[in-house]
Design a protein around this motif. Structure first.
Motif, PDB file in Angstrom:
ATOM      1  N   ALA A 143     -21.290  35.981 -30.483  1.00  0.00           N
ATOM      2  CA  ALA A 143     -22.417  35.318 -31.168  1.00  0.00           C
ATOM      3  C   ALA A 143     -21.975  33.893 -31.526  1.00  0.00           C
ATOM      4  O   ALA A 143     -20.790  33.638 -31.709  1.00  0.00           O
ATOM      5  N   LEU A 144     -22.953  32.927 -31.600  1.00  0.00           N
ATOM      6  CA  LEU A 144     -22.574  31.528 -31.812  1.00  0.00           C
ATOM      7  C   LEU A 144     -23.090  30.996 -33.134  1.00  0.00           C
ATOM      8  O   LEU A 144     -24.272  31.091 -33.424  1.00  0.00           O
ATOM      9  N   ASP A 145     -22.213  30.435 -33.983  1.00  0.00           N
ATOM     10  CA  ASP A 145     -22.677  29.685 -35.156  1.00  0.00           C
ATOM     11  C   ASP A 145     -22.476  28.195 -34.858  1.00  0.00           C
ATOM     12  O   ASP A 145     -22.081  27.819 -33.764  1.00  0.00           O
ATOM     13  N   GLY A 146     -22.737  27.359 -35.858  1.00  0.00           N
ATOM     14  CA  GLY A 146     -22.641  25.902 -35.646  1.00  0.00           C
ATOM     15  C   GLY A 146     -21.274  25.501 -35.115  1.00  0.00           C
ATOM     16  O   GLY A 146     -21.148  24.682 -34.199  1.00  0.00           O
ATOM     17  N   LEU A 147     -20.244  26.107 -35.673  1.00  0.00           N
ATOM     18  CA  LEU A 147     -18.864  25.797 -35.267  1.00  0.00           C
ATOM     19  C   LEU A 147     -18.655  26.186 -33.803  1.00  0.00           C
ATOM     20  O   LEU A 147     -18.051  25.454 -33.017  1.00  0.00           O
ATOM     21  N   GLY A 148     -19.210  27.338 -33.446  1.00  0.00           N
ATOM     22  CA  GLY A 148     -19.092  27.816 -32.061  1.00  0.00           C
ATOM     23  C   GLY A 148     -19.767  26.868 -31.088  1.00  0.00           C
ATOM     24  O   GLY A 148     -19.217  26.541 -30.030  1.00  0.00           O
TER      25      GLY A 148
ATOM     26  N   ALA B 127     -20.326  23.671 -31.572  1.00  0.00           N
ATOM     27  CA  ALA B 127     -19.519  22.433 -31.520  1.00  0.00           C
ATOM     28  C   ALA B 127     -18.302  22.648 -30.619  1.00  0.00           C
ATOM     29  O   ALA B 127     -17.966  21.791 -29.799  1.00  0.00           O
ATOM     30  N   GLY B 128     -17.688  23.845 -30.731  1.00  0.00           N
ATOM     31  CA  GLY B 128     -16.529  24.166 -29.895  1.00  0.00           C
ATOM     32  C   GLY B 128     -16.876  24.143 -28.413  1.00  0.00           C
ATOM     33  O   GLY B 128     -16.103  23.650 -27.585  1.00  0.00           O
ATOM     34  N   LEU B 129     -18.080  24.638 -28.078  1.00  0.00           N
ATOM     35  CA  LEU B 129     -18.526  24.629 -26.673  1.00  0.00           C
ATOM     36  C   LEU B 129     -18.648  23.201 -26.147  1.00  0.00           C
ATOM     37  O   LEU B 129     -18.186  22.891 -25.049  1.00  0.00           O
ATOM     38  N   PHE B 130     -19.267  22.329 -26.953  1.00  0.00           N
ATOM     39  CA  PHE B 130     -19.459  20.937 -26.513  1.00  0.00           C
ATOM     40  C   PHE B 130     -18.112  20.238 -26.327  1.00  0.00           C
ATOM     41  O   PHE B 130     -17.902  19.510 -25.355  1.00  0.00           O
ATOM     42  N   VAL B 131     -17.195  20.524 -27.259  1.00  0.00           N
ATOM     43  CA  VAL B 131     -15.875  19.877 -27.167  1.00  0.00           C
ATOM     44  C   VAL B 131     -15.123  20.369 -25.925  1.00  0.00           C
ATOM     45  O   VAL B 131     -14.498  19.583 -25.217  1.00  0.00           O
ATOM     46  N   LYS B 132     -15.256  21.677 -25.631  1.00  0.00           N
ATOM     47  CA  LYS B 132     -14.613  22.208 -24.412  1.00  0.00           C
ATOM     48  C   LYS B 132     -15.256  21.604 -23.170  1.00  0.00           C
ATOM     49  O   LYS B 132     -14.564  21.191 -22.233  1.00  0.00           O
ATOM     50  N   ALA B 133     -16.583  21.517 -23.160  1.00  0.00           N
ATOM     51  CA  ALA B 133     -17.290  20.932 -22.008  1.00  0.00           C
ATOM     52  C   ALA B 133     -16.867  19.480 -21.807  1.00  0.00           C
ATOM     53  O   ALA B 133     -16.664  19.041 -20.671  1.00  0.00           O
ATOM     54  N   ALA B 134     -16.683  18.749 -22.919  1.00  0.00           N
ATOM     55  CA  ALA B 134     -16.269  17.341 -22.810  1.00  0.00           C
ATOM     56  C   ALA B 134     -14.888  17.243 -22.150  1.00  0.00           C
ATOM     57  O   ALA B 134     -14.662  16.365 -21.308  1.00  0.00           O
ATOM     58  N   TRP B 135     -13.978  18.182 -22.499  1.00  0.00           N
ATOM     59  CA  TRP B 135     -12.651  18.164 -21.882  1.00  0.00           C
ATOM     60  C   TRP B 135     -12.747  18.440 -20.383  1.00  0.00           C
ATOM     61  O   TRP B 135     -12.172  17.721 -19.573  1.00  0.00           O
ATOM     62  N   VAL B 136     -13.523  19.448 -20.000  1.00  0.00           N
ATOM     63  CA  VAL B 136     -13.666  19.800 -18.573  1.00  0.00           C
ATOM     64  C   VAL B 136     -14.310  18.653 -17.793  1.00  0.00           C
ATOM     65  O   VAL B 136     -13.809  18.260 -16.735  1.00  0.00           O
TER      66      VAL B 136
ATOM     67  N   ALA C 278     -21.627  25.019 -12.215  1.00  0.00           N
ATOM     68  CA  ALA C 278     -20.292  25.646 -12.126  1.00  0.00           C
ATOM     69  C   ALA C 278     -19.462  25.292 -13.365  1.00  0.00           C
ATOM     70  O   ALA C 278     -18.764  26.148 -13.925  1.00  0.00           O
ATOM     71  N   ILE C 279     -19.583  24.043 -13.818  1.00  0.00           N
ATOM     72  CA  ILE C 279     -18.826  23.603 -14.997  1.00  0.00           C
ATOM     73  C   ILE C 279     -19.309  24.343 -16.252  1.00  0.00           C
ATOM     74  O   ILE C 279     -18.510  24.839 -17.048  1.00  0.00           O
ATOM     75  N   LEU C 280     -20.629  24.466 -16.380  1.00  0.00           N
ATOM     76  CA  LEU C 280     -21.197  25.181 -17.529  1.00  0.00           C
ATOM     77  C   LEU C 280     -20.700  26.630 -17.524  1.00  0.00           C
ATOM     78  O   LEU C 280     -20.274  27.163 -18.552  1.00  0.00           O
ATOM     79  N   ALA C 281     -20.696  27.233 -16.333  1.00  0.00           N
ATOM     80  CA  ALA C 281     -20.251  28.631 -16.218  1.00  0.00           C
ATOM     81  C   ALA C 281     -18.793  28.778 -16.615  1.00  0.00           C
ATOM     82  O   ALA C 281     -18.424  29.711 -17.328  1.00  0.00           O
ATOM     83  N   VAL C 282     -17.942  27.821 -16.216  1.00  0.00           N
ATOM     84  CA  VAL C 282     -16.518  27.963 -16.559  1.00  0.00           C
ATOM     85  C   VAL C 282     -16.284  27.661 -18.043  1.00  0.00           C
ATOM     86  O   VAL C 282     -15.395  28.252 -18.671  1.00  0.00           O
ATOM     87  N   VAL C 283     -17.095  26.790 -18.619  1.00  0.00           N
ATOM     88  CA  VAL C 283     -16.966  26.544 -20.059  1.00  0.00           C
ATOM     89  C   VAL C 283     -17.303  27.828 -20.833  1.00  0.00           C
ATOM     90  O   VAL C 283     -16.585  28.234 -21.739  1.00  0.00           O
ATOM     91  N   PHE C 284     -18.366  28.522 -20.421  1.00  0.00           N
ATOM     92  CA  PHE C 284     -18.715  29.801 -21.062  1.00  0.00           C
ATOM     93  C   PHE C 284     -17.623  30.853 -20.792  1.00  0.00           C
ATOM     94  O   PHE C 284     -17.207  31.581 -21.694  1.00  0.00           O
ATOM     95  N   ALA C 285     -17.114  30.873 -19.537  1.00  0.00           N
ATOM     96  CA  ALA C 285     -16.120  31.899 -19.165  1.00  0.00           C
ATOM     97  C   ALA C 285     -14.833  31.754 -19.975  1.00  0.00           C
ATOM     98  O   ALA C 285     -14.119  32.731 -20.201  1.00  0.00           O
ATOM     99  N   THR C 286     -14.550  30.509 -20.405  1.00  0.00           N
ATOM    100  CA  THR C 286     -13.296  30.292 -21.143  1.00  0.00           C
ATOM    101  C   THR C 286     -13.522  30.178 -22.646  1.00  0.00           C
ATOM    102  O   THR C 286     -12.587  29.866 -23.386  1.00  0.00           O
ATOM    103  N   THR C 287     -14.780  30.412 -23.101  1.00  0.00           N
ATOM    104  CA  THR C 287     -15.053  30.387 -24.554  1.00  0.00           C
ATOM    105  C   THR C 287     -15.782  31.667 -24.963  1.00  0.00           C
ATOM    106  O   THR C 287     -15.150  32.691 -25.174  1.00  0.00           O
ATOM    107  N   ILE C 288     -17.131  31.633 -24.934  1.00  0.00           N
ATOM    108  CA  ILE C 288     -17.902  32.756 -25.511  1.00  0.00           C
ATOM    109  C   ILE C 288     -17.978  33.959 -24.581  1.00  0.00           C
ATOM    110  O   ILE C 288     -18.308  35.057 -25.024  1.00  0.00           O
ATOM    111  N   ALA C 289     -17.707  33.799 -23.277  1.00  0.00           N
ATOM    112  CA  ALA C 289     -17.806  34.948 -22.347  1.00  0.00           C
ATOM    113  C   ALA C 289     -16.425  35.336 -21.833  1.00  0.00           C
ATOM    114  O   ALA C 289     -16.278  35.824 -20.723  1.00  0.00           O
TER     115      ALA C 289
END
Ligand code: HEM
Length: 282
Positions: free
Chosen positions: A3-8, A10-19, A267-278
């Motif tokens: 499940a995602l809260d505000g912090l989660g 933000a964490g997704l966006f920061v991970k996506a920015a790195w990728v 593909a990038i969105l999928a890998v960001v999810f695969a390495t965070t919330i999924a």
């Protein structure tokens, strides 16, 4: 799926920015190192400097975000920064060295420095996350590094093969042909490494077919296969036409690059999810 809260979020966006900044810096540098584009071109060197700076900012932000996530908020995050640094230091050092090498490579027009910087920037992805917690962390890190350096090369195609006025049709046709010559080895290599990672991290057929992680990796594979077909069409039908009938071929290339960009974004969105919330159940 977590499940995602505000912090989660933000964490997704920061991970996506790195990728995204990682693939951008790695991609342009690997294209220059392979001679697809010229490391002497001033506009390219500026782009690599901007990409390397953006990558450094993304890595620093992710370090801060990891401390905030560990603390469950801003309170206490500073106190945990030391612990986060201890955990992520190999990846942070690899990224920091990479950014310096990419900046030096752009400044001194050095294909070797650009290649070394790109490889270290890619390896940084393997020195954290699922690879770091794997039984064979160095093998996993090496495969992630190889996968990401090839993904960067391929996914940066729309940045350099898009028909623009400042690029002559002769130069565009030559770039497209040179890119194809490298991609014919890089793309299968990326897919084999990706399949290897899916096997290492996914928990076998059962784990891959019955998890959100497996679904994300399947989405990546489908995007890659469609992009591969597009690349084959480019090579078989477009490469020659770009030399003989540029006015007919260039709009087709622009359309192909737009589709490629959409597929790589998915593909990038999928890998960001695969390495965070999924992420796979450990
Ligand atoms: C057949 C196609 C592909 C397969 C099977 C595949 C599979 C994988 C797997 C299993 C991982 C490890 C994720 C983890 O740490 O758990 C991975 C990482 C990664 N893949 Fe792919 N991939 C494919 C294509 C692509 C493409 C086309 C791109 C880029 C557009 C890409 C970009 C990445 C990136 C950046 C990572 C590192 C993520 C991280 O460690 O944070 N992959 N891939």
């Amino acid at each position: 799926m977590l499940a995602l809260d505000g912090l989660g979020v933000a964490g997704l966006f920061v991970k996506a920015a790195w990728v995204v900044t990682g693939l951008w810096a790695i991609g342009l540098s690997m294209q220059a190192a392979c001679g697809v584009i010229s490391a002497r071109e001033a506009s390219l060197r500026r782009s690599i400097l901007v990409a390397a700076t953006a990558l450094a900012v993304a890595v620093a932000t992710r370090f801060g975000m990891s401390a905030v996530e560990l603390a469950g908020g801003l309170d206490g995050a500073i106190g945990l920064a030391g612990l986060v640094f201890e955990i992520k230091q190999n990846s942070i050092f690899s990224s920091a060295t990479a950014c310096c090498l990419l900046a030096a490579g752009a400044a001194f027009r050095s294909r070797l420095l650009l290649a070394c910087g790109a490889i270290l920037a890619a390896l940084a992805f393997g020195l954290t996350g699922h690879a770091r917690s794997h039984d064979m962390p160095w093998l996993a890190a090496g495969i992630v590094g190889l996968h990401v350096v090839l993904a960067g090369f391929w996914a940066s195609a729309p940045l350099t093969l898009w028909p623009i006025n400042s690029l002559s049709s002769v130069e565009l046709a030559a770039r497209n042909r040179r890119f194809g010559q490298v991609a014919i080895i890089a793309v299968p290599g990326l897919m084999i490494a990706g399949a290897g990672l899916a096997w290492l991290f996914g928990g076998g057929v059962e784990g891959l077919t019955r998890s959100a992680y497996g679904t994300m990796i399947a989405i990546k594979a489908i995007c890659a296969i469609v992009a591969l077909c597009l690349g084959a069409w480019n090579r078989l039908a477009l490469a020659e036409a770009l030399e003989t009938e540029p006015s007919r071929a260039q709009p087709l290339l622009a359309r192909a690059m737009a589709l490629d960009a959409a597929l790589f974004a998915a593909a990038i969105l999928a890998v960001v999810f695969a390495t965070t919330i999924a992420a796979p159940a450990s």
